[in-house]
Motif scaffolding. Structure first.
Motif, mmCIF file in Angstrom:
data_model
loop_
_atom_site.group_PDB
_atom_site.id
_atom_site.type_symbol
_atom_site.label_atom_id
_atom_site.label_comp_id
_atom_site.label_asym_id
_atom_site.label_seq_id
_atom_site.Cartn_x
_atom_site.Cartn_y
_atom_site.Cartn_z
ATOM 1 N N THR A 26 45.388 32.225 39.273
ATOM 2 C CA THR A 26 44.047 32.667 39.682
ATOM 3 C C THR A 26 43.491 33.701 38.710
ATOM 4 O O THR A 26 42.310 33.662 38.378
ATOM 5 N N HIS A 29 42.171 31.927 35.619
ATOM 6 C CA HIS A 29 40.875 31.274 35.840
ATOM 7 C C HIS A 29 39.764 32.295 35.965
ATOM 8 O O HIS A 29 38.657 32.085 35.456
ATOM 9 N N PHE A 30 40.051 33.383 36.644
ATOM 10 C CA PHE A 30 39.069 34.453 36.810
ATOM 11 C C PHE A 30 38.627 34.974 35.447
ATOM 12 O O PHE A 30 37.441 35.054 35.152
ATOM 13 N N THR A 33 36.613 32.323 33.448
ATOM 14 C CA THR A 33 35.251 32.129 33.934
ATOM 15 C C THR A 33 34.373 33.290 33.540
ATOM 16 O O THR A 33 33.213 33.122 33.164
ATOM 17 N N GLY A 38 34.519 29.704 30.719
ATOM 18 C CA GLY A 38 35.249 28.599 31.333
ATOM 19 C C GLY A 38 34.524 27.989 32.522
ATOM 20 O O GLY A 38 35.110 27.253 33.285
ATOM 21 N N ARG A 39 33.243 28.333 32.655
ATOM 22 C CA ARG A 39 32.489 27.842 33.802
ATOM 23 C C ARG A 39 32.218 26.359 33.649
ATOM 24 O O ARG A 39 31.772 25.921 32.596
ATOM 25 N N VAL A 40 32.471 25.593 34.684
ATOM 26 C CA VAL A 40 32.234 24.162 34.575
ATOM 27 C C VAL A 40 30.960 23.730 35.290
ATOM 28 O O VAL A 40 30.525 22.607 35.144
ATOM 29 N N THR A 41 30.348 24.643 36.045
ATOM 30 C CA THR A 41 29.145 24.274 36.791
ATOM 31 C C THR A 41 27.995 23.995 35.848
ATOM 32 O O THR A 41 27.762 24.754 34.912
ATOM 33 N N LEU B 42 33.852 35.846 44.238
ATOM 34 C CA LEU B 42 35.208 35.867 43.684
ATOM 35 C C LEU B 42 35.812 34.470 43.713
ATOM 36 O O LEU B 42 36.451 34.046 42.744
ATOM 37 N N ALA B 44 34.243 31.747 43.532
ATOM 38 C CA ALA B 44 33.579 30.985 42.482
ATOM 39 C C ALA B 44 34.208 31.288 41.134
ATOM 40 O O ALA B 44 34.501 30.383 40.353
ATOM 41 N N LEU B 45 34.461 32.570 40.868
ATOM 42 C CA LEU B 45 35.021 32.935 39.567
ATOM 43 C C LEU B 45 36.432 32.391 39.417
ATOM 44 O O LEU B 45 36.830 31.956 38.335
ATOM 45 N N ILE B 46 37.193 32.393 40.503
ATOM 46 C CA ILE B 46 38.561 31.893 40.417
ATOM 47 C C ILE B 46 38.561 30.380 40.213
ATOM 48 O O ILE B 46 39.445 29.822 39.592
ATOM 49 N N GLN B 47 37.528 29.709 40.727
ATOM 50 C CA GLN B 47 37.481 28.251 40.614
ATOM 51 C C GLN B 47 36.532 27.768 39.523
ATOM 52 O O GLN B 47 36.025 26.652 39.595
ATOM 53 N N ASN B 48 36.272 28.595 38.529
ATOM 54 C CA ASN B 48 35.407 28.235 37.390
ATOM 55 C C ASN B 48 34.012 27.794 37.832
ATOM 56 O O ASN B 48 33.435 26.890 37.241
ATOM 57 N N ARG B 49 33.489 28.419 38.871
ATOM 58 C CA ARG B 49 32.148 28.071 39.318
ATOM 59 C C ARG B 49 31.208 29.246 39.105
ATOM 60 O O ARG B 49 31.585 30.235 38.483
ATOM 61 N N VAL B 50 29.996 29.146 39.629
ATOM 62 C CA VAL B 50 29.005 30.202 39.450
ATOM 63 C C VAL B 50 28.841 31.045 40.700
ATOM 64 O O VAL B 50 28.713 32.250 40.638
ATOM 65 N N TRP B 326 41.195 37.876 47.295
ATOM 66 C CA TRP B 326 41.907 37.221 46.202
ATOM 67 C C TRP B 326 43.041 36.353 46.746
ATOM 68 O O TRP B 326 43.236 35.219 46.319
ATOM 69 N N TRP B 329 42.209 32.842 47.912
ATOM 70 C CA TRP B 329 41.993 31.779 46.925
ATOM 71 C C TRP B 329 43.229 31.543 46.091
ATOM 72 O O TRP B 329 43.202 30.794 45.133
ATOM 73 N N MET B 330 44.326 32.234 46.415
ATOM 74 C CA MET B 330 45.531 32.158 45.601
ATOM 75 C C MET B 330 46.601 31.334 46.284
ATOM 76 O O MET B 330 47.297 30.567 45.632
ATOM 77 N N LEU B 331 46.744 31.467 47.601
ATOM 78 C CA LEU B 331 47.880 30.851 48.280
ATOM 79 C C LEU B 331 47.426 29.744 49.218
ATOM 80 O O LEU B 331 46.394 29.866 49.868
ATOM 81 N N PHE B 334 50.197 28.318 55.174
ATOM 82 C CA PHE B 334 51.573 28.132 55.627
ATOM 83 C C PHE B 334 51.621 27.011 56.670
ATOM 84 O O PHE B 334 50.658 26.778 57.390
ATOM 85 N N GLN B 338 56.763 27.565 59.394
ATOM 86 C CA GLN B 338 57.036 28.587 58.376
ATOM 87 C C GLN B 338 56.453 29.930 58.804
ATOM 88 O O GLN B 338 57.065 30.975 58.619
#
Lengths: 184, 368
Positions: A26, A29-30, A33, A38-41, B42, B44-50, B326, B329-331, B334, B338
């Protein structure tokens, strides 16, 4: 296939390696971006796809190099159109003196873009190369009526087709040479 | 009206308490709204979005650089979100149990707000203590109120009268009971060290510099408390009550518009409340071991010092909120067994061992 399930080690059962790798992915990627583009949008209305060559978008009419409507109102496209999106009003017996030697041109030519399925049959069937599927893929309007494109709109969107063959020019020249022909 | 004015003028403490309550809510509600924005940005940033980047205000949007920047940041998005939840149709399905259906969202939100009452969010501002209720049983109050929060969720699951919300409600009750125990176990050593249940005393104990922060003295307790806080607030590694991939939307499947928004606000105010709790218990509260900000200002102390302490507290809470976001979007989620295994067979024994070890060390120290 039988997958051998390995016993998790003590550390793995404490979730620590998972936590660490999750954090690493994460964070990477953070960072990408935020700082490395690295933005794909693709922010759609402002940025648009460049469509590939041969893309079948909206069908528009074209003019030739002499600013004449190429369509001769033969109605083949209207006939072949699977969803019946094209409606042509032929000129009737009236002769338009501005068109020169071109025998016919459509009085009205309408394509209902809500019906059009972008199949390209009209382009394929056209004997005059007067209609082409262009690259427009997002046609929007506020009413159904607005989505029926008339001749002026289709021609202005279609632009000029610089045809090398110049069929009607050639015919004009042929006719002229016929006139000039004097049998001895 | 006259009687109310009399009370306010003659009883200073009542007036000040009301003022503080209003101030706390005025900070808390925007914080809820903006933590939703932070979550979206956040993620969005972790997933390469806007992320949200469209909402602009008519006048401010026109300011040359600032306007577009704020729009890009999604700064006005919470306004649009809030307006949307007000304007949406408040739909009540025919099959729900009406009374409980209306009660549940309120029950989910109110306990989250009530926990804020005992948390000291600053030292002094002028002569006023920056805590709504300086209870001597602060932590017990918190645990009592926090466990009320589960009623909202269970009731929502029951009121919806359909299977997925019901499963969500049941999961939630099991999860909260399990982790409530682990959470309770984890804070016992803290109070063994401090020797008082009053949260202001806990902060006073931690104001001797960085090494006196309880996160360094009781790291195990901090980890258990933090994980349990994730479970109690239904945040992602443990968001089984909501679990949108298997339970449609969990307990709030049947809810729409403002009732759904209340659940949503409840989740985020719970996050803020437990972050505030962690800051108070483990991260030194409003103290900071630099620039002499550790000292408790005397009753007529400088006003900037009080403001600085509130700022420090809020900053610490925000850092923890970022951790909360954070981790979501990381884990991955469960599995249910578990989750139960982690709660009952890992954290509760670990918490107990932590109590025993702390007790032994304290005993040995006392003997010397």
């Amino acid at each position: 296939m039988i997958i051998k399930r390995t016993e998790l080690s003590w550390l793995e059962r404490m979730y620590f390696p998972t936590l660490w790798s999750g954090l690493r992915v994460t964070a990477r990627h953070f960072y990408d971006t935020l700082f490395r583009g690295g933005r794909v949008t693709m922010e759609y209305p402002e940025q648009r796809w460049t469509v590939p060559e041969g893309y079948r978008g909206a069908p528009y009419l074209v003019k030739d190099a002499e600013d004449r409507t190429k369509c001769v109102s033969c109605q083949l496209c209207e006939f072949v159109c699977p969803p019946k999106a094209i409606k042509i009003t032929p000129p009737g017996p009236a002769v338009d003196p501005t068109t020169g030697n071109v025998e016919k041109r459509p009085r009205e030519f309408e394509i209902n873009m809500l019906r059009c399925i972008f199949c390209g049959f009209c382009q394929e069937v056209c004997p005059e190369e007067a209609i082409f599927l262009m690259k427009d893929y997002s046609l929007t309007g506020l009413s159904r009526k607005e989505m029926i494109y008339d001749k002026e709109k289709l021609l202005s969107l279609g632009g000029v087709h610089n045809d090398q063959i110049r069929k009607w020019k050639k015919k004009e020249a042929e006719a002229a040479s016929q006139e000039a022909f004097k049998p001895e | 009206m006259q009687a109310l004015l009399d009370i306010l003028t003659n009883h200073r403490e009542v007036a000040m308490s009301l003022a503080k309550i209003v101030a706390v809510l005025a900070v808390l509600l925007p914080m809820v709204a903006y933590s939703v924005l932070a979550e979206r940005k956040l993620s969005a940033l972790i997933q390469n979005r806007v992320g949200p980047n469209r909402v602009a205000l008519p006048l401010i949007g026109g300011i040359p650089i600032l306007g577009p920047f704020l729009t890009r940041l999604g700064f006005w998005q919470p306004l649009a979100d809030g307006l949307k939840s007000f304007l949406k149709e408040d739909f009540t399905p025919a099959h729900v149990r009406k009374a409980y259906f209306w009660l549940a969202p309120a029950l989910a939100l109110v306990p989250a707000f009530m926990t804020m009452a005992v948390i000291p969010f600053g030292s002094f501002l002028g002569r006023e203590r920056m805590v709504l209720a300086d209870l001597n049983v602060g932590i017990l109050y918190t645990f009592g109120i926090v466990s009320l929060g589960v009623y909202g969720i269970v009731l929502a699951g029951y009121a919806a009268n359909s299977k997925y919300p019901f499963l969500g409600g049941i999961r939630s009750s099991a999860q909260l009971i399990s982790y409530e125990i682990a959470m309770g176990m984890s804070v016992v050593p803290v109070f063994m060290l401090v020797g008082d249940l009053n949260l202001s005393k806990v902060i006073a104990y931690q104001s001797d510099g960085l090494t006196s922060w309880l996160v360094f003295k009781q790291p195990v307790a901090f980890v258990i408390f933090m994980v349990a806080a994730f479970a109690e607030t239904n945040r992602l590694p443990f968001d089984l009550p909501e679990s949108e991939t298997e339970l449609v939307g969990g307990y709030h499947t049947e809810y729409s518009s403002m009732k759904f928004a209340l659940f949503f606000m409840g989740e985020y105010s719970n996050m803020i409340a437990s972050s505030a709790m962690m800051v108070t218990l483990f991260l030194g509260g409003w103290t900071l071991p630099f620039f002499g900000l550790n000292a408790t200002p005397n009753e007529d102390g400088a006003i900037w010092m009080g403001l600085a302490h509130i700022g420090i507290f809020l900053a610490k809470v925000m850092c923890l909120l970022v951790v909360f976001i954070w981790v979501r979007w990381m884990l991955p989620r469960f599995r249910y067994d578990q989750l139960m295994d982690l709660g009952w067979r890992r954290f509760i024994p670990l918490g107990l061992a932590n109590i025993v070890v702390t007790a032994v060390i304290l005993f040995l120290q006392a003997k010397q």
